[in-house]
Design a protein around this motif. Structure first.
Motif, PDB file in Angstrom:
ATOM      1  N   GLN A 158     -12.161  -0.992  -1.624  1.00  0.00           N
ATOM      2  CA  GLN A 158     -11.066  -1.952  -1.560  1.00  0.00           C
ATOM      3  C   GLN A 158     -10.517  -2.164  -2.965  1.00  0.00           C
ATOM      4  O   GLN A 158     -11.277  -2.193  -3.938  1.00  0.00           O
ATOM      5  CB  GLN A 158     -11.517  -3.262  -0.942  1.00  0.00           C
ATOM      6  N   PHE A 159      -9.194  -2.349  -3.027  1.00  0.00           N
ATOM      7  CA  PHE A 159      -8.511  -2.381  -4.312  1.00  0.00           C
ATOM      8  C   PHE A 159      -7.372  -3.389  -4.291  1.00  0.00           C
ATOM      9  O   PHE A 159      -6.782  -3.645  -3.245  1.00  0.00           O
ATOM     10  CB  PHE A 159      -7.917  -0.998  -4.629  1.00  0.00           C
ATOM     11  N   ALA A 160      -7.060  -3.926  -5.450  1.00  0.00           N
ATOM     12  CA  ALA A 160      -5.845  -4.710  -5.644  1.00  0.00           C
ATOM     13  C   ALA A 160      -4.864  -3.788  -6.363  1.00  0.00           C
ATOM     14  O   ALA A 160      -5.143  -3.302  -7.452  1.00  0.00           O
ATOM     15  CB  ALA A 160      -6.128  -5.943  -6.485  1.00  0.00           C
ATOM     16  N   VAL A 161      -3.757  -3.513  -5.715  1.00  0.00           N
ATOM     17  CA  VAL A 161      -2.743  -2.612  -6.273  1.00  0.00           C
ATOM     18  C   VAL A 161      -1.583  -3.470  -6.778  1.00  0.00           C
ATOM     19  O   VAL A 161      -1.003  -4.254  -6.022  1.00  0.00           O
ATOM     20  CB  VAL A 161      -2.254  -1.606  -5.217  1.00  0.00           C
ATOM     21  N   ILE A 162      -1.268  -3.314  -8.061  1.00  0.00           N
ATOM     22  CA  ILE A 162      -0.203  -4.097  -8.677  1.00  0.00           C
ATOM     23  C   ILE A 162       0.902  -3.139  -9.107  1.00  0.00           C
ATOM     24  O   ILE A 162       0.674  -2.225  -9.893  1.00  0.00           O
ATOM     25  CB  ILE A 162      -0.729  -4.889  -9.885  1.00  0.00           C
ATOM     26  N   ALA A 163       2.097  -3.381  -8.574  1.00  0.00           N
ATOM     27  CA  ALA A 163       3.272  -2.575  -8.918  1.00  0.00           C
ATOM     28  C   ALA A 163       4.073  -3.316  -9.992  1.00  0.00           C
ATOM     29  O   ALA A 163       3.721  -4.421 -10.401  1.00  0.00           O
ATOM     30  CB  ALA A 163       4.119  -2.347  -7.666  1.00  0.00           C
ATOM     31  N   ALA A 164       5.156  -2.715 -10.421  1.00  0.00           N
ATOM     32  CA  ALA A 164       6.043  -3.333 -11.408  1.00  0.00           C
ATOM     33  C   ALA A 164       6.516  -4.690 -10.890  1.00  0.00           C
ATOM     34  O   ALA A 164       6.708  -4.853  -9.681  1.00  0.00           O
ATOM     35  CB  ALA A 164       7.235  -2.428 -11.670  1.00  0.00           C
ATOM     36  N   PRO A 165       6.696  -5.669 -11.765  1.00  0.00           N
ATOM     37  CA  PRO A 165       7.074  -7.021 -11.327  1.00  0.00           C
ATOM     38  C   PRO A 165       8.366  -7.081 -10.512  1.00  0.00           C
ATOM     39  O   PRO A 165       8.541  -7.981  -9.707  1.00  0.00           O
ATOM     40  CB  PRO A 165       7.240  -7.795 -12.640  1.00  0.00           C
ATOM     41  N   TRP A 166       9.262  -6.145 -10.700  1.00  0.00           N
ATOM     42  CA  TRP A 166      10.527  -6.163  -9.961  1.00  0.00           C
ATOM     43  C   TRP A 166      10.437  -5.449  -8.620  1.00  0.00           C
ATOM     44  O   TRP A 166      11.400  -5.402  -7.871  1.00  0.00           O
ATOM     45  CB  TRP A 166      11.648  -5.558 -10.805  1.00  0.00           C
ATOM     46  N   ARG A 167       9.282  -4.907  -8.286  1.00  0.00           N
ATOM     47  CA  ARG A 167       9.103  -4.239  -6.991  1.00  0.00           C
ATOM     48  C   ARG A 167       8.898  -5.281  -5.891  1.00  0.00           C
ATOM     49  O   ARG A 167       8.205  -6.261  -6.074  1.00  0.00           O
ATOM     50  CB  ARG A 167       7.891  -3.308  -7.005  1.00  0.00           C
TER      51      ARG A 167
END
Length: 124
Positions: free
Chosen positions: A50-59
């Motif tokens: 299990q993972f926390a996936v963080i994209a660019a703030p504007w996504r």
């Protein structure tokens, strides 16, 4: 040449940094100095699924979900921000695939949830 102290002429328009400039410099140094070790400590461990996936703030949420799908992961939960998704994957290549798909960070979800909850309590 005289034996007195060497004087360097001041630049025109230059002034020494005020209290605000010094405080800002210290805050920026602390923020960037702590961000790296904190992120490294929250990196997923080998064998984790299990993972926390963080994209660019504007996504947006849809773009972040598409990123997880492109990395062959399944969505477990939304992270409270549109660019954060908690995902599950049994593939040992998921983390690398998520970065290739555009993730900014892939972190341990348990540690990230703990940090987010602590921030929520502190701001209340």
């Amino acid at each position: 040449m005289s034996g007195g102290p060497l004087r360097v002429p001041a630049k025109r328009g230059a002034s020494p940094p005020g209290k605000f400039g010094s405080a800002l410099a210290v805050l920026l140094f602390l923020a960037f100095g702590l961000a790296g070790p904190l992120a490294i400590g929250m990196m997923p461990r080998d064998g984790q699924t299990q993972f926390a996936v963080i994209a660019a703030p504007w996504r947006g949420l849809e773009e972040t979900a598409a990123l997880v799908a492109a990395a062959d992961g399944r969505i477990v939960d939304a992270g409270g921000l549109p660019n954060v998704i908690f995902a599950q994957s049994d593939s040992p290549a998921f983390v690398a695939a998520a970065y290739r798909a555009g993730a900014w960070l892939v972190l341990d979800p348990v540690l990230l949830r703990g940090c987010l909850q602590a921030l929520g309590r502190a701001s209340s």
